[in-house]
Every structure is written in structure tokens, then in C-alpha cells.
Write a protein that holds these residues in place. Structure first.
Motif, mmCIF file in Angstrom:
data_model
loop_
_atom_site.group_PDB
_atom_site.id
_atom_site.type_symbol
_atom_site.label_atom_id
_atom_site.label_comp_id
_atom_site.label_asym_id
_atom_site.label_seq_id
_atom_site.Cartn_x
_atom_site.Cartn_y
_atom_site.Cartn_z
ATOM 1 N N GLU A 60 2.696 95.669 -25.568
ATOM 2 C CA GLU A 60 2.238 94.388 -26.122
ATOM 3 C C GLU A 60 1.711 94.566 -27.536
ATOM 4 O OE1 GLU A 60 2.580 91.229 -24.766
ATOM 5 O OE2 GLU A 60 3.792 92.321 -23.303
ATOM 6 N N GLU A 151 4.148 89.954 -21.700
ATOM 7 C CA GLU A 151 3.161 89.128 -21.010
ATOM 8 C C GLU A 151 3.359 87.648 -21.303
ATOM 9 O OE1 GLU A 151 -0.699 90.630 -22.025
ATOM 10 O OE2 GLU A 151 -0.341 92.538 -21.014
ATOM 11 N N SER A 152 3.948 87.322 -22.452
ATOM 12 C CA SER A 152 4.191 85.925 -22.805
ATOM 13 C C SER A 152 5.671 85.736 -23.137
ATOM 14 C CB SER A 152 3.315 85.513 -23.992
ATOM 15 O OG SER A 152 3.576 86.358 -25.092
#
Length: 195
Positions: A60, A151-152
Motif C-alpha cells: 500500500e 485495500e481500495s
């Protein structure tokens, strides 16, 4: 312990700045950090010295550095792109691969090594060359996401005009073209969403 605390404080400052930044004057769009905010992150990293000393950078964080580089190219900001290329190279060199299978770790090591070469080139190139290297870097980072996930939501966007057609990744659906910047800012389409 002190390095972790400094990194956490630096991350908190960056996240706060990111949350307070204003979007591109369009409604319903996520805000993205400007090249100036990305340079501020670089200064925090320089002060703490953590990027080069630990092997625990998450995928990330690598993505965040990639997006900051993309934003500098969107803004036609050669100097910020150079700095963000250096930040990304350091992140890639410290990518934590321990949560993955042996086979995935091997693939991620090769991906990180290849991507790092392009990030280093970007850190010392003119704007046209940075964009050329960013084309290949985007392909490699897309391959990384195929293993690590995100995560997104990440949007793969495509410009049919740059070098016969070229893709890049973005955190927002609105097209902001890093290959042409202000000269053709909105050139491109969303090809797919990566979750």
C-alpha cells in the motif's frame, strides 16, 4: 522504536495533509495530493531516514508513492517527479514480501527490482523521459497489484494517443493524464476497476 514512532508521526502528518487537500474542482471526486504535498512527504522521509533502513514497506505504501509520482507528472512538475521517483525506488527496495508464498515472494522480488530501475531513472530524467519510464513502471506496478491486491479501488486508465496507447493506475475515476499533463489533461478512459 524511535524510527517507528517518527515514521508513524510522518505518516499521520501526510495523511492529515492528504485528507485536507481539495479535489480538482469536481464534485464526488476523491482528493489527491499535489506534487507539493508529495514533496513534503519526501522531506519528512529525508528527516526520519526510515525508508532506506528497514525492510517493512507495505505494498500500500508502494502504491501511495506510485500515485504521488503520477500526480507530479499530471502537474508537469519535473522536480517533484524526480523526488517522488526516488521515494518510490526506496519503497520498492524495502517492500515487505513476508506475507506471501515463496513463489509470490520470488515474483514480487523480481517485480520490485524491475520497477526500482524505472523509478531510479525517473529520479534523474527530464519530463519526457520520466513519462516514458512511467509507462513501463505502470505495467510493473499493475503486475504487483495482481499479487498483493489493494485495500481500495484502483482504476486502470488508458490513453490511446501516448505511444500507441498506454495505461496507468489512479485512485480516482476522473482521468488526469500523466503522459500529457496540462496539454491533454483529460485524454483517456477508465479501462477497468481493480479491487
Amino acid at each position: 522504536m524511535m524510527k517507528t514512532t517518527k515514521r508513524n508521526i510522518g505518516s499521520l502528518v501526510f495523511i492529515t495533509v492528504l485528507m485536507l487537500s481539495v479535489s480538482c474542482k469536481e464534485t464526488n471526486k476523491k482528493s489527491t495530493p499535489s506534487a507539493k504535498e508529495s514533496v513534503e512527504k519526501q522531506e519528512v522521509l529525508d528527516e526520519t531516514g526510515t525508508m532506506g533502513s528497514e525492510q517493512n514497506v507495505s505494498s500500500e505504501s508502494v502504491l501511495e508513492d506510485y500515485f504521488n509520482l503520477k500526480n507530479a507528472l499530471v502537474e508537469d512538475d519535473n522536480n517533484s517527479a524526480k523526488k517522488m521517483g526516488g521515494v518510490l525506488a526506496a519503497s520498492l527496495g524495502n517492500l515487505n514480501k513476508s506475507a506471501y508464498t515463496d513463489s509470490q515472494q520470488e515474483t514480487l522480488a523480481a517485480i520490485a527490482e524491475d520497477a526500482q530501475k524505472y523509478a531510479v531513472e525517473i529520479s534523474s530524467s527530464d519530463l519526457d523521459s520520466q513519462r516514458e519510464h512511467f509507462k513501463y513502471l505502470s505495467v510493473i506496478i499493475t503486475n504487483m497489484i495482481a499479487i498483493t491486491g489493494s485495500e481500495s479501488t484502483v482504476y486502470e486508465q488508458y490513453c490511446p494517443m501516448y505511444d500507441g496507447g498506454t495505461a496507468w493506475l489512479s485512485t480516482e475515476k476522473a482521468v488526469l493524464n500523466p503522459y500529457y499533463g496540462s496539454s491533454m489533461l483529460r485524454c483517456g478512459t477508465v479501462q477497468r476497476e481493480i479491487n
